[in-house]
Design an enzyme around this catalytic site. Structure first.
Site, PDB file in Angstrom:
ATOM      1  CE  LYS A  64       0.820   1.515   4.375  1.00 27.40           C
ATOM      2  NZ  LYS A  64       1.508   2.796   4.679  1.00 27.40           N
ATOM      3  N   GLY A 113       9.408  -0.602   5.235  1.00 27.61           N
ATOM      4  CA  GLY A 113       9.562   0.483   4.278  1.00 27.61           C
ATOM      5  C   GLY A 113       8.370   1.402   4.171  1.00 27.61           C
ATOM      6  N   GLY A 114       7.332   1.222   5.008  1.00 30.23           N
ATOM      7  CA  GLY A 114       6.146   2.046   4.881  1.00 30.23           C
ATOM      8  C   GLY A 114       5.182   1.553   3.828  1.00 30.23           C
ATOM      9  CB  ALA A 123       1.271  -2.073   4.709  1.00 27.48           C
ATOM     10  N   GLY A 124       4.096  -4.404   4.071  1.00 29.07           N
ATOM     11  CA  GLY A 124       4.309  -5.777   3.646  1.00 29.07           C
ATOM     12  C   GLY A 124       3.933  -6.786   4.714  1.00 29.07           C
ATOM     13  N   GLY A 125       4.243  -6.498   5.970  1.00 28.51           N
ATOM     14  CA  GLY A 125       3.850  -7.400   7.046  1.00 28.51           C
ATOM     15  C   GLY A 125       2.342  -7.505   7.173  1.00 28.51           C
ATOM     16  CB  SER A 126      -0.331  -4.949   7.000  1.00 32.68           C
ATOM     17  OG  SER A 126       0.078  -4.217   8.137  1.00 32.68           O
ATOM     18  CG  ASP A 162      -1.152  -0.029   7.619  1.00 34.18           C
ATOM     19  OD1 ASP A 162      -1.950   0.923   7.750  1.00 34.18           O
ATOM     20  OD2 ASP A 162       0.089   0.105   7.682  1.00 34.18           O
TER      21      ASP A 162
END
Length: 318
Positions: free
Chosen positions: A17, A108-109, A111-114, A147
Site C-alpha cells: 500500500k 519500508g512504509g 505494509a508488507g507485514g500487514s 493496515d
C-alpha cells in the site's frame, strides 16, 4: 459466491500500500495517534502459500531486493498471529504450513507485514474450508494491525481511527508509481515520536482528506499530485535527510510528485503514465539507486491466485 471445495494448498496474493493522504492528529492518552488516511494498493505483491499440515510451520523467502533477516519467524510474526486468531475463533487447532514469498520491501512504509497477515487469514480460511464471514475476517484483521483490514480490501480506500476503519473509494483511474525502497529501515514508533517532538501543538483532529478524495475521483494525475499529503514526511526526512534529497531527485527526473510512503523510508513517485514512470525509474536507476520498482494501482486486496477461485479480484467479498 464462494466455492465449498477445500483444497490442500492455497496461494494468496496481497499487495503493498501507499498512503495518498496521511493526516496525523496529536497522540491520545492511550498513545495512539488518530489518523485520516487514503490508502491505495499497488502492484507490488507478497505471495503466501498455505497447506494443511500436522504441525505449524512458517518459512520465508525474499526477492533479491528484500532484506528478510530482521523478520521474526516466531509467534510475533503477523502470519503466525493471524493463524492463532483463526484457531481461537473456530475453537480448534488448524495446523498449517505457511510459506511467504516476499517482494514487498521490509520496514519500508509499504505494509508488507500487514499484507502477509491478511493473506494468511484468507489462506488458512480457504485451505481449511472454514467459511469465516468477511466481517469476522475484518475484525481479526483490525486486531492484527491498523493496515491489515485495508490489505484485505485493497483498491483505494479511506481509513480512519488508527487506520483500521476502512471505506472503499470509487477509483476508476490507473495511477502509475515508482517506488524506491531503502535497505535501512525506519522505525514507525520512532517517526511518530519525532512527529510529536516537531509538532507539540498538533491538532487532535487529523487533516481532512476531502481534497485528495476529489482528486482521486477526477482521475487527473496532476490534480492528485497537488493533493498528496503525508504528515509523517517531515519527521521522516528530518531523521533521514537523504530521503528529501531523493524526493528532489525524482521530481527533477520528471515525476509529478514524490512522497514518503507511510512512515518511510520508501519514497514513491506519482507519474503521468506508464511511459513516464519507466523514464523516471530509468533516471533514478542510472543515478545509482540499485532498487527502483514500477507499479500501478489500484489493485485487488488479498485474493486467491491458486487452489481456489472462491475469493474474487476485489479482496474480501463486498
Amino acid at each position: 459466491m464462494r466455492s465449498h471445495a477445500t483444497p490442500a494448498s492455497v496461494r494468496v496474493r496481497a499487495a503493498a500500500k501507499v498512503n495518498l493522504h496521511l493526516g496525523v492528529g496529536a497522540a491520545r492518552e492511550d498513545g495512539f495517534h488518530p489518523l485520516t488516511t487514503v490508502y491505495q494498493a499497488i502492484g507490488l505483491f507478497d505471495d503466501v502459500t498455505v497447506e494443511r499440515s500436522d504441525v505449524d510451520r512458517l518459512e520465508l523467502h525474499g526477492e533479491s531486493w528484500v532484506e528478510t533477516s530482521s523478520i521474526p519467524l516466531d509467534a510475533t510474526n503477523l502470519a503466525a498471529r493471524a493463524a492463532a486468531l483463526l484457531s481461537a475463533h473456530h475453537g480448534r487447532p488448524l495446523p498449517s504450513s505457511v510459506s511467504i514469498r516476499k517482494a514487498i520491501p521490509v520496514a519500508g512504509g509499504l505494509a508488507g507485514g500487514s499484507a502477509d497477515g491478511a493473506a494468511t487469514l484468507v489462506g488458512i480460511d480457504r485451505a481449511w474450508g472454514l467459511e469465516t464471514p468477511d466481517e469476522v475476517l475484518l475484525e481479526m484483521a483490525a486486531d492484527l494491525g491498523s493496515d491489515v483490514p485495508f490489505a484485505l480490501i485493497g483498491g483505494t480506500a479511506l481509513g480512519t481511527g488508527r487506520g483500521e476503519l476502512v471505506d472503499p473509494i470509487a477509483d476508476e483511474a490507473t495511477w502509475w508509481w515508482v517506488a524506491v525502497p531503502n535497505r535501512v529501515g525506519l522505525s514507525t514508533p520512532q517517526v511518530y515520536g519525532h512527529f510529536d517532538r516537531l509538532f507539540p501543538d498538533a491538532d487532535p483532529v487529523p487533516p481532512s482528506a476531502d481534497a485528495l478524495i476529489e482528486a482521486v475521483v477526477s482521475g487527473e494525475p496532476v490534480r492528485l499530485a497537488r493533493t498528496l499529503h503525508n504528515d509523517l514526511q517531515a519527521p521522516a526526512v528530518d531523521l533521514r535527510p537523504e530521503l528529501g534529497e531523493l524526493i528532489d531527485q525524482g521530481e527533477a527526473a520528471g515525476a509529478l510528485r514524490g512522497l514518503i510512503s507511510g512512515s518511510g523510508p520508501t519514497v514513491v513517485f506519482l507519474c503521468d503514465g506508464a511511459d513516464g514512470a519507466r523514464e523516471v525509474a530509468a533516471e533514478l536507476g542510472g543515478a545509482g539507486h540499485d532498487v527502483v520498482l514500477v507499479a500501478n494501482g489500484p489493485v485487488a486486496g488479498a485474493h486467491v491466485v491458486h487452489g481456489l477461485a472462491g475469493l474474487g479480484e476485489g479482496g474480501v467479498d463486498g
